[in-house]
Design a protein around this motif. Structure first.
Motif, short mmCIF file in Angstrom:
data_model
loop_
_atom_site.label_atom_id
_atom_site.label_comp_id
_atom_site.label_asym_id
_atom_site.label_seq_id
_atom_site.Cartn_x
_atom_site.Cartn_y
_atom_site.Cartn_z
N LEU A 1 0.84 -1.20 0.00
CA LEU A 1 0.00 0.00 0.00
C LEU A 1 0.87 1.25 0.00
O LEU A 1 0.59 2.22 -0.72
CB LEU A 1 -0.95 0.01 1.20
N VAL A 2 1.95 1.25 0.77
CA VAL A 2 2.87 2.38 0.81
C VAL A 2 3.49 2.58 -0.58
O VAL A 2 3.62 3.72 -1.05
CB VAL A 2 3.97 2.18 1.88
N ASP A 3 3.84 1.50 -1.25
CA ASP A 3 4.40 1.60 -2.59
C ASP A 3 3.40 2.21 -3.56
O ASP A 3 3.76 3.06 -4.39
CB ASP A 3 4.84 0.23 -3.11
N GLN A 4 2.13 1.82 -3.48
CA GLN A 4 1.11 2.36 -4.36
C GLN A 4 0.87 3.85 -4.08
O GLN A 4 0.73 4.64 -5.01
CB GLN A 4 -0.20 1.59 -4.20
N ILE A 5 0.83 4.22 -2.81
CA ILE A 5 0.64 5.63 -2.46
C ILE A 5 1.82 6.45 -2.94
O ILE A 5 1.66 7.54 -3.49
CB ILE A 5 0.44 5.78 -0.94
N ASP A 6 3.03 5.93 -2.76
CA ASP A 6 4.24 6.64 -3.17
C ASP A 6 4.26 6.86 -4.68
O ASP A 6 4.74 7.89 -5.16
CB ASP A 6 5.47 5.85 -2.73
#
Length: 189
Positions: free
Chosen positions: A35-40
């Motif tokens: 999820l952090v990767d997608q938000i980033d």
């Protein structure tokens, strides 16, 4: 003979430590949060810090942990809408405490006034400023994100933030303004 024994011993130690480190990297590997990767990926990657975090990745981690999605002035409303879609929440207006969305700006160095102190180079998070100590500096316009972090450190105030007027070469389609759904096409026979 002693030199050969020493080299063999060091070689064996290096091999042993290499195997040990290789095993440890596989055994103790920590997966990142997808999820952090997608938000980033949604964030604009300006690394400007206007959101209150030192860069886009820490802000992405904070959003994944429940922080507000409306603190990114460089991303503007389109980034907030994309983050809202990704997180499944309602989009909020841009938080005015972190700045306002405006026209894309880039740094411009008045080269005849530049003293070559390199403070702007050190402050630039994306390495968009070229120059050397005691020589004039210049900005790579295509690399500048308009974060404004180079202006304050300049001791002679020779850096201005200028609006980047789109030309036919730099204009990009804003996909957030396109109509949703089917677009009727008239066939000509």
């Amino acid at each position: 003979m002693t030199m050969t024994v020493a080299l063999v011993a060091i070689g064996l130690l290096a091999l042993l430590f290499g195997i040990l480190l290789g095993y440890a990297s596989i055994r103790f590997h920590v997966e990142g949060d997808p999820l952090v990767d997608q938000i980033d990926e949604v964030l604009p990657q300006t690394q400007c810090g206007q959101c209150g975090y030192p860069g886009c990745r820490p802000y992405a981690e904070a959003i994944a942990n429940g922080d507000d999605i409306n603190k990114c002035p460089p991303g503007g409303e389109s980034t907030i809408k994309n983050l809202a879609d990704l997180m499944g929440v309602e989009p909020k207006p841009l938080d005015a405490a972190h700045g306002a969305e405006d026209v894309k700006k880039v740094a411009y160095i008045r080269e005849d006034e530049c003293i070559g102190c390199t403070k702007c180079i050190q402050a630039c998070p994306v390495d968009a400023i070229l120059g050397a100590a005691k020589h004039m500096h210049t900005v790579i316009v295509n690399e500048c994100t308009g974060c404004d972090l180079c202006v304050d450190p300049c001791p002679v105030d020779c850096i201005d933030m200028v609006a980047l007027n789109p030309t036919t070469a730099s204009w990009k389609w804003n996909f957030d303004d396109t109509p949703k759904g089917d677009i009727p096409i008239k066939m000509v026979s």
